[in-house]
Write a protein that holds these residues in place. Sequence first.
Motif, mmCIF file in Angstrom:
data_model
loop_
_atom_site.group_PDB
_atom_site.id
_atom_site.type_symbol
_atom_site.label_atom_id
_atom_site.label_comp_id
_atom_site.label_asym_id
_atom_site.label_seq_id
_atom_site.Cartn_x
_atom_site.Cartn_y
_atom_site.Cartn_z
ATOM 1 N N LEU A 318 15.069 -1.439 -1.197
ATOM 2 C CA LEU A 318 14.213 -1.059 -2.281
ATOM 3 C C LEU A 318 15.220 -0.096 -3.332
ATOM 4 C CD1 LEU A 318 11.075 1.016 -1.372
ATOM 5 C CD2 LEU A 318 12.493 1.940 -3.197
ATOM 6 N N PHE A 319 15.356 -0.405 -4.687
ATOM 7 C CA PHE A 319 16.069 0.068 -5.538
ATOM 8 C C PHE A 319 15.331 0.751 -6.726
ATOM 9 C CE2 PHE A 319 15.472 -4.066 -7.419
ATOM 10 C CZ PHE A 319 15.409 -3.881 -8.796
ATOM 11 N N GLY A 320 14.088 0.900 -6.448
ATOM 12 C CA GLY A 320 13.362 1.742 -7.698
ATOM 13 C C GLY A 320 11.760 1.861 -7.422
ATOM 14 N N ARG A 321 11.403 3.026 -7.795
ATOM 15 C CA ARG A 321 10.097 3.336 -7.359
ATOM 16 C C ARG A 321 9.322 4.203 -8.478
ATOM 17 N NH1 ARG A 321 7.349 6.018 -2.212
ATOM 18 N NH2 ARG A 321 5.373 6.635 -3.553
ATOM 19 N N MET A 322 8.072 4.000 -8.668
ATOM 20 C CA MET A 322 7.417 4.566 -9.643
ATOM 21 C C MET A 322 5.921 4.786 -9.203
ATOM 22 S SD MET A 322 8.649 5.918 -12.775
ATOM 23 C CE MET A 322 9.568 4.875 -13.668
ATOM 24 N N GLY A 323 5.756 6.338 -9.217
ATOM 25 C CA GLY A 323 4.238 6.559 -8.794
ATOM 26 C C GLY A 323 3.385 7.263 -9.829
ATOM 27 N N MET A 324 2.317 7.112 -9.759
ATOM 28 C CA MET A 324 1.505 7.940 -10.688
ATOM 29 C C MET A 324 0.113 7.857 -10.369
ATOM 30 S SD MET A 324 1.618 6.410 -14.599
ATOM 31 C CE MET A 324 0.241 5.506 -15.160
ATOM 32 N N PRO A 325 -0.770 9.125 -10.685
ATOM 33 C CA PRO A 325 -2.113 9.005 -10.577
ATOM 34 C C PRO A 325 -2.714 8.426 -11.784
ATOM 35 C CG PRO A 325 -1.236 11.335 -10.747
ATOM 36 C CD PRO A 325 -0.086 10.416 -10.929
ATOM 37 N N TYR A 326 -3.939 7.813 -11.569
ATOM 38 C CA TYR A 326 -4.839 7.511 -12.714
ATOM 39 C C TYR A 326 -6.087 8.203 -12.586
ATOM 40 C CZ TYR A 326 -6.913 4.793 -16.289
ATOM 41 O OH TYR A 326 -7.515 4.426 -17.424
ATOM 42 N N ARG A 327 -6.125 9.257 -13.070
ATOM 43 C CA ARG A 327 -7.368 10.425 -12.673
ATOM 44 C C ARG A 327 -8.521 9.749 -13.156
ATOM 45 N NH1 ARG A 327 -4.280 14.042 -10.537
ATOM 46 N NH2 ARG A 327 -2.685 14.408 -11.644
ATOM 47 N N LYS A 328 -8.668 9.114 -14.272
ATOM 48 C CA LYS A 328 -9.783 8.728 -14.832
ATOM 49 C C LYS A 328 -10.525 7.560 -13.916
ATOM 50 C CE LYS A 328 -11.290 5.940 -19.148
ATOM 51 N NZ LYS A 328 -10.567 4.949 -19.812
ATOM 52 N N ARG A 329 -9.975 6.971 -13.003
ATOM 53 C CA ARG A 329 -10.726 6.283 -11.989
ATOM 54 C C ARG A 329 -10.350 6.778 -10.427
ATOM 55 N NH1 ARG A 329 -12.443 1.228 -13.412
ATOM 56 N NH2 ARG A 329 -12.307 0.421 -15.630
ATOM 57 N N ASN A 330 -9.675 7.845 -10.477
ATOM 58 C CA ASN A 330 -9.519 8.490 -9.243
ATOM 59 C C ASN A 330 -8.487 7.460 -8.535
ATOM 60 O OD1 ASN A 330 -9.175 10.828 -7.791
ATOM 61 N ND2 ASN A 330 -11.166 10.367 -6.782
ATOM 62 N N LEU A 331 -7.468 6.691 -8.941
ATOM 63 C CA LEU A 331 -6.670 5.789 -8.496
ATOM 64 C C LEU A 331 -5.295 6.163 -8.364
ATOM 65 C CD1 LEU A 331 -7.956 2.466 -10.009
ATOM 66 C CD2 LEU A 331 -8.411 3.236 -7.596
ATOM 67 N N TYR A 332 -4.490 5.973 -7.612
ATOM 68 C CA TYR A 332 -3.107 6.099 -7.422
ATOM 69 C C TYR A 332 -1.952 4.783 -7.698
ATOM 70 C CZ TYR A 332 1.309 8.971 -6.622
ATOM 71 O OH TYR A 332 2.452 9.395 -6.632
ATOM 72 N N LEU A 333 -1.253 4.575 -8.457
ATOM 73 C CA LEU A 333 -0.721 3.329 -8.623
ATOM 74 C C LEU A 333 0.797 3.557 -8.244
ATOM 75 C CD1 LEU A 333 -2.026 2.836 -12.620
ATOM 76 C CD2 LEU A 333 -2.775 1.836 -10.266
ATOM 77 N N ILE A 334 1.314 2.714 -7.478
ATOM 78 C CA ILE A 334 2.833 2.593 -7.143
ATOM 79 C C ILE A 334 3.543 1.172 -7.653
ATOM 80 C CG2 ILE A 334 4.398 2.722 -5.343
ATOM 81 C CD1 ILE A 334 2.462 4.318 -3.872
ATOM 82 N N ASN A 335 4.734 1.337 -8.274
ATOM 83 C CA ASN A 335 5.362 0.135 -8.238
ATOM 84 C C ASN A 335 6.477 0.135 -7.724
ATOM 85 O OD1 ASN A 335 4.524 -2.179 -10.182
ATOM 86 N ND2 ASN A 335 3.494 -0.614 -11.288
ATOM 87 N N ILE A 336 7.316 -0.994 -7.117
ATOM 88 C CA ILE A 336 8.396 -0.802 -6.522
ATOM 89 C C ILE A 336 9.275 -1.942 -6.852
ATOM 90 C CG2 ILE A 336 7.762 0.857 -4.422
ATOM 91 C CD1 ILE A 336 7.500 -1.615 -2.724
ATOM 92 N N ASN A 337 10.560 -1.750 -6.732
ATOM 93 C CA ASN A 337 11.670 -3.100 -7.177
ATOM 94 C C ASN A 337 12.428 -3.191 -5.789
ATOM 95 O OD1 ASN A 337 10.386 -2.937 -9.837
ATOM 96 N ND2 ASN A 337 12.023 -1.322 -10.075
ATOM 97 N N LEU A 338 12.668 -4.499 -5.264
ATOM 98 C CA LEU A 338 13.234 -4.780 -4.329
ATOM 99 C C LEU A 338 14.387 -5.830 -4.612
ATOM 100 C CD1 LEU A 338 9.795 -5.212 -2.478
ATOM 101 C CD2 LEU A 338 11.411 -3.554 -1.840
ATOM 102 N N ASP A 339 15.409 -5.654 -3.795
ATOM 103 C CA ASP A 339 16.217 -6.728 -3.936
ATOM 104 C C ASP A 339 16.832 -6.965 -2.476
ATOM 105 O OD1 ASP A 339 18.248 -8.626 -4.319
ATOM 106 O OD2 ASP A 339 19.411 -7.320 -5.692
ATOM 107 N N GLY A 340 16.337 -8.156 -1.920
ATOM 108 C CA GLY A 340 16.514 -8.476 -0.402
ATOM 109 C C GLY A 340 16.141 -9.835 0.055
ATOM 110 N N PRO A 341 16.307 -10.132 1.356
ATOM 111 C CA PRO A 341 16.071 -11.390 1.876
ATOM 112 C C PRO A 341 14.540 -11.741 1.633
ATOM 113 C CG PRO A 341 17.172 -10.224 3.349
ATOM 114 C CD PRO A 341 16.823 -9.407 2.315
ATOM 115 N N VAL A 342 13.879 -12.767 1.403
ATOM 116 C CA VAL A 342 12.302 -13.139 1.201
ATOM 117 C C VAL A 342 11.609 -12.784 2.362
ATOM 118 C CG1 VAL A 342 10.860 -14.913 0.487
ATOM 119 C CG2 VAL A 342 12.876 -14.844 -0.487
ATOM 120 N N ARG A 343 12.351 -12.756 3.395
ATOM 121 C CA ARG A 343 11.533 -12.747 4.916
ATOM 122 C C ARG A 343 11.298 -11.219 4.982
ATOM 123 N NH1 ARG A 343 14.379 -10.292 8.633
ATOM 124 N NH2 ARG A 343 16.516 -10.633 7.608
#
Length: 375
Positions: A318-343
């Motif tokens: 895992l080489f990058g991660r960003m998380g943030m709340p989206y209060r309007k809909r009471n959701l939480y969003l996370i995006n992560i970046n990966l560099d590794g074997p597909v398995r």
Amino acid sequence: MKLLIDHASFHYKNQKDLFTDVSFTIQSGDMVSILGPNGSGKTTLLRAILGILPWACGRSILDDENISDLSAAKLWSKISYVPQAHGTAGSYTVLDSVLFGMTTKIGVFSVPSKEQIEYACSILEDLHLLHLRDRRCSELSGGELQMTLIARALASDPGLLVLDEPESNLDFKNQIIVLDTLSRLCQKGVGVLFNTHYPEHALRRSNLSLLLDHGRVLYGPTAEIITEENIASAFGVKAIIGEVETNTSQIKNVIPISLIAKSTGSEGSSSESSEKNEQEHTALSANSGMLASISIILSNFEESEKVNGILHDFNDILFGRMGMPYRKRNLYLININLDGPVRRIEELYHRLSLLPDVSVKVTYEKDTTEWEEQK
Ligand code: ADP
């Protein structure tokens, strides 16, 4: 206002050069931040620019005049300087302190007019300090004193405002108040030059930046100077520069990840070690497989703990991660970046998709070999 630093060099007595051949220009409306590790010379540079310390060679030219030829009165009527607040303050009040900043207009022995007092109060109000106007400076907290020194500097209506780490003692709210004040001044045509320990403040606010990197001086548009590569070189820290999107704006952020290990030079000759580095790099890329990005939407915030637990098992890819709340809909969003074997990426995707209240999608990089063949 135009300040030109012209091929300037500086060293302390009997010491080697701290910086050599520094040249740059600050014009009205520019906000210039100076960054660099502790001890790299940020404070020294500000003091040399202002003529408080003498350049070994080179000059500071303010509006076509060499700063070293200007009388103190003329210099400080054009420039205000806010040094770091070290807690040594007199027993005068906050309002008096701001009025002292207007002495070029009031005269040392004159009584300030009603308009001048109102103007001082308006500066205090802009900086959310009016409630402190009658407090003695010696009884202020470090942050309150820092804000008062900034208010005093504004009182002389400078063409150039120079500040040494203005946000360092301040809480989040006061940092925003100070940075907003500096941005407003720039919009009015004041030039602002400040040292900072916060690369993200430079990225969000400054049009120009100067980075001190072990004797190298990098200067230019902030986006070209405050880069992951330059941060790694100057600070020895691996950092990620990302953007966080809110409902109203997009904000740049700098996230320090880890220290970059120093090469000890004891691993053999330089050609051997560069060969070793190359081999390690080849091994890494052979093993690194695919680049992928996983988007996660959580409709139950409690699930984020479980997501974190799972991600922990995949830290190595895992080489990058960003998380943030989206209060309007009471959701939480996370995006992560990966560099590794597909398995392993598929395993992570599978484990995440088993969680209730979680939507997951994985996107892989385009397979470039196939793409080349198709062409
Ligand atoms: P920074 O503001 O980036 O932390 P400084 O400008 O305070 O760095 O200091 C730069 C270097 O100069 C440091 O190595 C510091 O020890 C040295 N230095 C600072 N002031 C003096 C001085 N008066 N005499 C000699 N060396 C100094």
